[in-house]
Design a protein around this motif. Structure first.
Motif, PDB file in Angstrom:
ATOM      1  N   ARG A 266     -10.897  17.002   6.941  1.00 41.94           N
ATOM      2  CA  ARG A 266      -9.699  17.714   6.487  1.00 41.94           C
ATOM      3  C   ARG A 266      -8.810  16.725   5.744  1.00 41.94           C
ATOM      4  NH1 ARG A 266      -8.996  22.676   8.341  1.00 41.94           N
ATOM      5  NH2 ARG A 266     -10.232  23.332  10.116  1.00 41.94           N
ATOM      6  N   GLY A 267      -7.887  17.252   4.967  1.00 44.33           N
ATOM      7  CA  GLY A 267      -6.951  16.387   4.277  1.00 44.33           C
ATOM      8  C   GLY A 267      -6.623  16.906   2.902  1.00 44.33           C
TER       9      GLY A 267
ATOM     10  N   ASP B  44       0.811  -1.217   0.000  1.00 41.82           N
ATOM     11  CA  ASP B  44       0.000   0.000   0.000  1.00 41.82           C
ATOM     12  C   ASP B  44       0.843   1.265   0.000  1.00 41.82           C
ATOM     13  OD1 ASP B  44      -0.842   0.385   3.544  1.00 41.82           O
ATOM     14  OD2 ASP B  44       0.980  -0.324   2.577  1.00 41.82           O
ATOM     15  N   ALA B  45       2.148   1.164  -0.191  1.00 47.91           N
ATOM     16  CA  ALA B  45       3.026   2.332  -0.121  1.00 47.91           C
ATOM     17  C   ALA B  45       2.659   3.383  -1.157  1.00 47.91           C
ATOM     18  CB  ALA B  45       4.486   1.914  -0.292  1.00 47.91           C
TER      19      ALA B  45
ATOM     20  N   PRO C 291       1.029  12.042   0.048  1.00 48.79           N
ATOM     21  CA  PRO C 291       2.341  12.655  -0.112  1.00 48.79           C
ATOM     22  C   PRO C 291       2.646  13.545   1.087  1.00 48.79           C
ATOM     23  CG  PRO C 291       0.722  13.716  -1.523  1.00 48.79           C
ATOM     24  CD  PRO C 291       0.047  12.540  -0.887  1.00 48.79           C
ATOM     25  N   ALA C 292       3.932  13.825   1.295  1.00 45.93           N
ATOM     26  CA  ALA C 292       4.347  14.660   2.414  1.00 45.93           C
ATOM     27  C   ALA C 292       3.786  16.070   2.263  1.00 45.93           C
ATOM     28  CB  ALA C 292       5.873  14.686   2.511  1.00 45.93           C
TER      29      ALA C 292
ATOM     30  N   THR D  66      -5.915   7.679   1.022  1.00 43.43           N
ATOM     31  CA  THR D  66      -6.854   6.856   1.778  1.00 43.43           C
ATOM     32  C   THR D  66      -8.007   6.464   0.854  1.00 43.43           C
ATOM     33  OG1 THR D  66      -8.372   8.563   2.572  1.00 43.43           O
ATOM     34  CG2 THR D  66      -6.350   8.232   3.846  1.00 43.43           C
ATOM     35  N   SER D  67      -8.924   5.694   1.365  1.00 45.25           N
ATOM     36  CA  SER D  67     -10.080   5.291   0.562  1.00 45.25           C
ATOM     37  C   SER D  67     -11.291   6.188   0.798  1.00 45.25           C
ATOM     38  CB  SER D  67     -10.441   3.837   0.861  1.00 45.25           C
ATOM     39  OG  SER D  67     -10.770   3.711   2.231  1.00 45.25           O
TER      40      SER D  67
END
Length: 162
Positions: free
Chosen positions: A142-143, A33-34, A39-40, A114-115
């Motif tokens: 948020r995200g 899953d990497a 991303p940072a 994420t999903s």
């Protein structure tokens, strides 16, 4: 002389220390899953096209992101997330589209890494299509979010940071 049980305790302690220091990030390349991890940096800077189709200019739209027959109409803000507002248990934004097609595009809203899914609601105007197409977007949290609009001939994609 070091006993076997003492060596086991040292190995466990070392494993715990590595896990804490890595925060689960060590060896990420080996995890399947990497590629899906966030991303940072979540860059939602608006990078409007240098040239937009004549039809957009005729509608008074000079800043847009997209290709072919589908475009996000860019706000005057510097980032896509600047005008996102809290709404209920999540967040809401207006992200109008423009299309040269007579059919509305399909739109997906997904969290990067994420999903989680958001929701886009298209609101055709009385003028119909082709032309501007108002759209409301709901984000559950948020995200870093990716909004993708796909049409018959093209695809437009933006990143929204909340």
């Amino acid at each position: 002389m070091v006993t076997r049980s003492f060596r086991s305790i040292i190995r466990v302690a070392a494993s715990v220390a590595v896990a804490v220091l890595c925060g689960g990030g060590c060896g990420a390349a080996a995890r399947p899953d990497a590629e899906r991890e966030a991303p940072a940096v979540c860059d939602d800077t608006i990078r409007a096209a240098k040239e937009v189709p004549r039809e957009l200019l005729d509608d008074g739209i000079e800043r847009a992101v997209g290709e072919s027959d589908i475009w996000f109409i860019a706000p005057d803000d510097a980032t896509w997330g600047a005008s996102v507002e809290p709404a209920g248990n999540g967040f809401y934004a207006k992200r109008p589209l423009w299309t040269s097609s007579d059919k509305p595009p399909s739109v997906t809203v997904t969290a990067v890494g994420t999903s989680a899914k958001g929701e886009a609601t298209l609101s055709p105007t009385s003028e119909g299509l082709p032309g501007p197409l108002p759209m409301g977007v709901r984000f559950p949290s948020r995200g870093c979010w990716k909004i993708t609009a796909a049409s018959e001939k093209g695809r437009a994609e933006i990143i929204v940071k909340i």
